[in-house]
Design a protein around this motif. Structure first.
Motif, PDB file in Angstrom:
ATOM      1  N   GLN A   1       0.833  -1.223   0.000  1.00 47.30           N
ATOM      2  CA  GLN A   1       0.000   0.000   0.000  1.00 47.30           C
ATOM      3  C   GLN A   1       0.855   1.256   0.000  1.00 47.30           C
ATOM      4  O   GLN A   1       0.531   2.246  -0.632  1.00 47.30           O
ATOM      5  N   ILE A   2       1.968   1.184   0.757  1.00 42.16           N
ATOM      6  CA  ILE A   2       2.854   2.352   0.858  1.00 42.16           C
ATOM      7  C   ILE A   2       3.474   2.655  -0.498  1.00 42.16           C
ATOM      8  O   ILE A   2       3.436   3.800  -0.986  1.00 42.16           O
TER       9      ILE A   2
ATOM     10  N   ASN B   1       0.923   4.028  -2.978  1.00 38.85           N
ATOM     11  CA  ASN B   1       0.561   5.424  -2.692  1.00 38.85           C
ATOM     12  C   ASN B   1       1.668   6.396  -3.086  1.00 38.85           C
ATOM     13  O   ASN B   1       1.389   7.460  -3.652  1.00 38.85           O
ATOM     14  N   LEU B   2       2.921   6.023  -2.778  1.00 38.21           N
ATOM     15  CA  LEU B   2       4.027   6.945  -3.066  1.00 38.21           C
ATOM     16  C   LEU B   2       4.196   7.124  -4.580  1.00 38.21           C
ATOM     17  O   LEU B   2       4.359   8.252  -5.064  1.00 38.21           O
TER      18      LEU B   2
ATOM     19  N   VAL C   1      -0.310   6.161   4.521  1.00 40.46           N
ATOM     20  CA  VAL C   1       1.104   5.760   4.483  1.00 40.46           C
ATOM     21  C   VAL C   1       1.745   5.998   5.857  1.00 40.46           C
ATOM     22  O   VAL C   1       2.441   5.133   6.393  1.00 40.46           O
ATOM     23  N   HIS C   2       1.465   7.164   6.436  1.00 40.56           N
ATOM     24  CA  HIS C   2       2.044   7.498   7.738  1.00 40.56           C
ATOM     25  C   HIS C   2       1.602   6.505   8.810  1.00 40.56           C
ATOM     26  O   HIS C   2       2.409   6.001   9.591  1.00 40.56           O
TER      27      HIS C   2
ATOM     28  N   LEU D   1       0.547   3.451   8.355  1.00 38.46           N
ATOM     29  CA  LEU D   1       1.112   2.129   8.079  1.00 38.46           C
ATOM     30  C   LEU D   1       2.564   2.061   8.537  1.00 38.46           C
ATOM     31  O   LEU D   1       2.988   1.094   9.177  1.00 38.46           O
ATOM     32  N   VAL D   2       3.341   3.119   8.222  1.00 40.48           N
ATOM     33  CA  VAL D   2       4.766   3.099   8.588  1.00 40.48           C
ATOM     34  C   VAL D   2       4.931   3.138  10.102  1.00 40.48           C
ATOM     35  O   VAL D   2       5.672   2.332  10.678  1.00 40.48           O
TER      36      VAL D   2
ATOM     37  N   LEU E   1       8.749   7.763   9.600  1.00 38.37           N
ATOM     38  CA  LEU E   1       8.595   8.271   8.226  1.00 38.37           C
ATOM     39  C   LEU E   1       8.976   9.738   8.188  1.00 38.37           C
ATOM     40  O   LEU E   1       8.525  10.523   9.015  1.00 38.37           O
TER      41      LEU E   1
ATOM     42  N   LEU F   1      11.806   5.906   4.859  1.00 35.34           N
ATOM     43  CA  LEU F   1      11.147   4.967   5.776  1.00 35.34           C
ATOM     44  C   LEU F   1      12.238   4.244   6.557  1.00 35.34           C
ATOM     45  O   LEU F   1      13.096   3.609   5.962  1.00 35.34           O
TER      46      LEU F   1
END
Ligand code: ATP
Ligand code: MG
Length: 424
Positions: free
Chosen positions: A310-311, A314-315, A383-384, A386-387, A395, A409
């Motif tokens: 997912q990260i 998204n990036l 993303v934030h 998840l990390v 992150l 990351l």
């Protein structure tokens, strides 16, 4: 407080009498004077006084006594009442007895027999003064200790309150974030659902009219063609808007629902990123960008591949959507390195960059500069989360306008909690 007590010990009544008389002259109005005939008596008396919590300030004991010698008496008194000042009367120059009493009973003074009443009174007066000073110091120390204890207790309590407040604040913040998210989602969903509703009611009206015309047997080809066009447009609109709403709800679920439901396993990071990029190939093919993944291809991690997927998505999608002008060729890169028990994944693009004033906000839910292109502003927020939560990492974003953007990351190589759980 009770009056200070002076105890006199001797095996001769005559000596005790003169001691009592001389001491009474000087101290009767503010001291109690007690006498004991011999060592045993003296120890029993001291025991009583200690039990009654009397203020036994001074004891004067003869050295040569038939039952117990003066130094031994004072030694025992010292055990019972260490703060009492001890004075020994000695008829002969008995150095052994004195030094014994000094060593074992902390002898305060010795008076040689026969003594001068003034000498005796002076020595006892000094002893009483010194005793009082000691008591004051002791009291002061005890006070101080009590105050320190009280303060420590207060501070511990304050610290505990602070910790609880902090935990509550963090919880409140989480709830506020969730509340904000819910409010935002409701707001965001309102538009596509409203549009879909409008299109549906248009379709409904048109269908009613068409049915009427049809029932009257007056249906013309042109009416049907026009209806079909409206039906096509409306259903397109309904579909498009409901898809938008469904995507929003899906994103919302990702943020709000416990993220540990993803599966955890051991996998090779670089091949995994490459496989995610393959899935993005249909999007990437429409651009002239170059995508590279560098690092040790054999590097493995125990983590959540679903989260990493997912990260990465998204990036990369953000770079495609926000970083470049249409037709512009960019260079997107993932660099994977290991530093002891950490994995560092750096993702960078060489696009337009993010203005400094936006850099603080990009991880907030619903912050987007691409609302007109359908952006919801949830991508980097997810993303934030998840990390930092699912992958237990850190992150960071570094970006400079016109040069590009870099996301760093910093992740644990192995998620310890889950491993320990699996072992246990
Ligand atoms: N690589 C990038 N280059 C330039 N700007 C970016 C980049 N990545 C993110 N941004 C900026 O950060 C904002 C927030 O990104 P985020 O992914 O959270 O939302 P979004 O992409 O606008 O919407 P969504 O991802 O929910 O569809 C973007 O709108 C954009 O302004
Ligand atoms: Mg995005």
């Amino acid at each position: 407080m009770s009056r200070p007590v002076i105890v006199c010990v001797d095996d001769e009544i005559a000596v005790l009498d003169s001691l009592r008389r001389e001491l009474s002259e000087a101290f009767e109005d503010h001291c109690e004077i007690e006498t004991a005939l011999g060592g045993k008596d003296a120890i029993a008396l001291v025991q009583d006084l200690v039990e009654d919590h009397c203020d036994l300030s001074v004891i004067i004991a003869d050295y040569l006594m038939p039952d117990i010698k003066g130094d031994e008496v004072l030694h025992q008194v010292h055990q019972l009442s260490p703060q009492t000042l001890k004075i020994m009367l000695t008829g002969q120059a008995n150095v052994d007895g004195i030094s014994n009493a000094i060593n074992t009973a902390q002898l305060y003074h010795y008076i040689a027999k026969p003594w001068q009443p003034e000498d005796l009174q002076l020595t006892v007066r000094e002893a009483l003064n010194s005793y009082q000073q000691e008591q004051k110091i002791l009291e002061y120390q005890q006070n101080l200790e009590r105050k320190v204890q009280e303060r420590t207790q207060e501070l511990t309590q304050t610290l505990n309150t602070l910790k609880t407040t902090q935990a509550e604040l963090i919880q409140a913040e989480k709830m506020a974030a969730l509340g904000q998210l819910v409010a935002g989602v409701a707001h965001e969903i309102n538009t596509p659902v409203g549009n879909a509703l409008l299109a549906a009611s248009v379709l409904n009206n048109e269908t009613d009219s068409l049915t009427q015309v049809y029932d009257q047997g007056a249906l013309k080809r042109s009416t049907l063609t026009s209806y079909l066009q409206t039906a096509q447009d409306s259903s397109d609109l309904i579909l498009q808007n409901l898809q938008g709403a469904a995507a929003l709800i899906q994103n919302f679920k990702q943020v709000a629902v416990d993220q540990t439901s993803h599966e955890q396993r051991e996998f090779e990071i670089i091949p995994y990123i490459e496989s995610v990029l393959t899935n993005l190939e249909p999007k990437l093919k429409q651009t002239c960008h170059t995508v590279a993944v560098t690092g040790d291809a054999a590097l493995k991690t125990i983590s959540y591949p679903g989260a990493l997927s997912q990260i990465v998505t998204n990036l990369v999608m953000n770079s495609l959507l926000h970083a470049y002008e249409p037709g512009q060729a960019g260079y997107l890169r993932f660099e994977v390195t290991q530093h002891r028990d950490r994995i560092i994944i750096e993702y960078s693009d060489d696009g337009c960059g993010i203005p400094t004033e936006y850099q603080q906000k990009i991880f907030e839910p619903f912050f987007t500069t691409g609302r007109d292109q359908g952006g919801s502003g949830l991508g980097l927020h997810i993303v934030h989360n998840l990390v930092t939560q699912t992958l237990e990492g850190i992150l960071r974003c570094e970006s400079e306008v016109a040069l590009g953007t870099r996301f760093i990351l910093d992740l644990p190589l192995t998620l310890v909690g889950e491993r320990a759980y699996a072992r246990g």
